[in-house]
Write an enzyme that holds these catalytic residues in place. Structure first.
Site, PDB file in Angstrom:
ATOM      1  N   PRO A  53       0.402  -1.170  -0.234  1.00 21.39           N
ATOM      2  CA  PRO A  53      -0.077   0.598   0.126  1.00 21.39           C
ATOM      3  C   PRO A  53       0.684   1.075   0.243  1.00 21.39           C
ATOM      4  CG  PRO A  53      -0.386  -1.517   2.291  1.00 21.39           C
ATOM      5  CD  PRO A  53       0.871  -1.706   1.589  1.00 21.39           C
ATOM      6  N   ASP A  54       0.631   2.471  -0.551  1.00 23.07           N
ATOM      7  CA  ASP A  54       0.997   3.499  -0.638  1.00 23.07           C
ATOM      8  C   ASP A  54       0.570   4.228   1.232  1.00 23.07           C
ATOM      9  OD1 ASP A  54      -1.287   4.699  -1.339  1.00 23.07           O
ATOM     10  OD2 ASP A  54      -1.033   5.567  -3.156  1.00 23.07           O
ATOM     11  N   PHE A  55       0.651   5.433   0.810  1.00 23.66           N
ATOM     12  CA  PHE A  55       0.430   5.861   1.984  1.00 23.66           C
ATOM     13  C   PHE A  55      -1.094   7.142   2.372  1.00 23.66           C
ATOM     14  CE2 PHE A  55       5.133   5.028   2.290  1.00 23.66           C
ATOM     15  CZ  PHE A  55       5.076   4.833   3.764  1.00 23.66           C
ATOM     16  N   ARG A  56      -1.078   8.061   1.057  1.00 22.89           N
ATOM     17  CA  ARG A  56      -1.946   8.898   0.907  1.00 22.89           C
ATOM     18  C   ARG A  56      -3.102   8.362  -0.137  1.00 22.89           C
ATOM     19  NH1 ARG A  56       2.997  10.666   2.178  1.00 22.89           N
ATOM     20  NH2 ARG A  56       2.938  11.956   3.877  1.00 22.89           N
ATOM     21  N   ASN A 127      10.981   5.242  -0.791  1.00 18.47           N
ATOM     22  CA  ASN A 127      10.527   3.891  -0.626  1.00 18.47           C
ATOM     23  C   ASN A 127      11.790   2.857   0.506  1.00 18.47           C
ATOM     24  OD1 ASN A 127       8.824   4.384  -2.101  1.00 18.47           O
ATOM     25  ND2 ASN A 127       8.880   3.459  -3.810  1.00 18.47           N
ATOM     26  N   ASP A 129      11.466  -0.367   0.496  1.00 16.54           N
ATOM     27  CA  ASP A 129      10.937  -1.617   0.239  1.00 16.54           C
ATOM     28  C   ASP A 129      12.226  -1.683  -0.145  1.00 16.54           C
ATOM     29  OD1 ASP A 129      10.767  -0.890  -2.228  1.00 16.54           O
ATOM     30  OD2 ASP A 129       8.559  -0.400  -2.301  1.00 16.54           O
ATOM     31  N   HIS A 146      14.961   8.315   2.514  1.00 17.64           N
ATOM     32  CA  HIS A 146      14.567   8.248   3.323  1.00 17.64           C
ATOM     33  C   HIS A 146      14.918   6.771   4.818  1.00 17.64           C
ATOM     34  CE1 HIS A 146      10.240  10.583   2.284  1.00 17.64           C
ATOM     35  NE2 HIS A 146      11.670  11.466   2.371  1.00 17.64           N
TER      36      HIS A 146
END
Ligand code: OAD
Length: 394
Positions: A53-56, A127, A129, A146
């Site tokens: 899933p993404d965040f927003r 990301n 991941d 990040h």
């Protein structure tokens, strides 16, 4: 570079560098000029087709789903102040998102192909991941803006924690503590939390967008600073391509911006078609462990990509809810504590000492005022004048 506003330039406005404002013209530009310095900037939308899933995104985004839980605010799961008090929700998420479970997407393979063709200057990713590297992009071409799960350390004494132990602990859904018994501080992967400074590699490479001959921005809402400012440092005459469901960050406001407002995988396939690279792209993607994640599906009816994403975010939300209940009474106390903090400050300010400079730390839109976006980001991007900084469209 002039001041960008967020109004898209009329489609009919002639571009200054490209022959047209479409992906075919970008492909022609790459070939005619033998473009080698391409900077790519990515976010969570590049990995949603892998099932992460993404965040927003309003329905399938992590934050919308976490909002109904007993967290002080959805982003608290990535907030260093909250982590210090309750690390369990983060480690529940880490268990699910830990690298190795998912297959890279066609979008990741497109970046790897750019590199193999000698055209990738640098990939800036938000990301964690690690799918870029799994797709074949070499580590030295990637800036993990990040941070990542690659290394981890004690948040108190900074002692590194061994990789193999970390893997085991995360698999067991436990919370690791410092290997120095006298310290026993919490261990955290070197992922940048709200309130923490970005890695040194981000600062070392931040001038590269200004040297690029082409920028490709994919799968990001461009809402988190200072990453969100990177596309604005691309030179005015340099084409920028946005592949995203929605228009973000003022992209489309320059004469040589090209927007593909669609799925990242579909967008890169269209791009590859225009370049005559489609077959190579599919081959590149075929190399990325096509069996991963397939086995368990064999017994169950085939699900659509959307259904898989819904399932994943549902599972994550439930797991974090359970971890919050497990952490029991403390969560109410923490919530009360943090509500006090957030009432007067932002999530990022819940950070602990030593405090990085405000412009250096990860900030969200609600914490980002025009002044922090523009003037104080001078510290993060000192090679640029203040008037070159623009506020991303939120
Ligand atoms: P967001 O969730 O904020 O944005 C993802 C963007 O991708 C949105 O604009 C979506 O519409 C779009 N999108 C989703 N799936 C897509 C697809 N298949 N094809 C095309 N577009 C798609 O994610 P980020 O911008 O990466 O920080 O978020 C930035 C940071 O906020 C993250 O690094 C994370 C988060 O808090 C930390 O965890 C530290």
């Amino acid at each position: 570079m002039g001041n960008e506003n967020s109004t898209p330039v009329d489609e009919a406005t002639p571009p200054s560098t490209l022959h047209g404002r479409n992906i075919e013209a970008v492909a022609q530009y790459i070939k005619e000029r033998d473009v080698k310095n391409i900077v790519v900037m990515t976010g969570a939308g590049l990995s949603t087709s892998a099932g992460i899933p993404d965040f927003r995104s309003p329905d399938t985004g992590l934050y919308a789903n976490l909002a109904r839980l007993n967290l002080p605010y959805a982003e608290a799961v990535f907030d260093i102040g909250y982590f210090r008090k309750n690390p369990l929700p983060f480690y529940t998420l880490a268990h699910e998102l830990y690298p190795g479970k998912y297959r890279p997407t066609v979008g990741h393979s497109f970046i790897s192909l750019l590199n193999k063709k000698g055209r990738l200057l640098k990939l800036f990713t938000q990301n964690i991941d690690c799918l870029e590297q799994e797709a074949g992009v070499p580590g030295d071409k990637i800036v993990y803006a990040h941070g990542s799960f690659a290394t981890q350390r004690c948040i108190e004494c900074q002692t590194e924690y061994p990789d193999d132990r970390m893997k085991e602990v995360i698999q067991r859904k436990e919370v690791p503590h410092c290997i120095r018994k006298s310290c026993n501080g919490l261990v955290k992967p070197d992922i940048v939390f709200f309130g923490e400074a970005l890695p040194e590699a981000f600062h070392r490479n931040r001038s590269l967008p200004a040297k690029a001959d082409l920028a490709i921005i994919m799968g990001t809402s461009l809402t988190v600073q200072p990453f969100a400012s990177l596309p604005s440092f691309v030179r005015e005459e340099t084409p920028r391509v946005l592949i995203n469901y929605e228009r973000v960050g003022g992209l489309g406001s320059r004469a040589d911006d090209v927007l593909l407002l669609q799925d990242c995988d579909e967008g890169v396939r269209k791009f590859a078609d225009a370049l005559g690279w489609r077959e190579e792209l599919e081959q590149e993607w075929a190399r990325t462990n096509p069996d991963k994640g397939q086995k368990k599906e064999e017994d169950t009816p085939k699900k659509t990509r959307q259904e898989k994403l819904d399932d994943e975010v549902e599972k994550l939300t439930k797991d974090i809810d359970t971890s919050l209940k497990l952490s029991g009474e403390t969560s109410d106390r923490i919530k009360a504590d943090l509500e006090k903090v957030t009432a007067s400050t932002s999530p990022s300010k819940a950070a602990t000492s030593p405090s990085p400079k405000p412009s250096d730390i990860l900030t969200t839109p609600q914490t980002t005022t025009t002044s922090t976006t523009a003037s104080s980001l001078n510290h993060v991007f000192p090679h640029l004048n203040e008037d070159k900084l623009e506020k991303p469209s939120l």
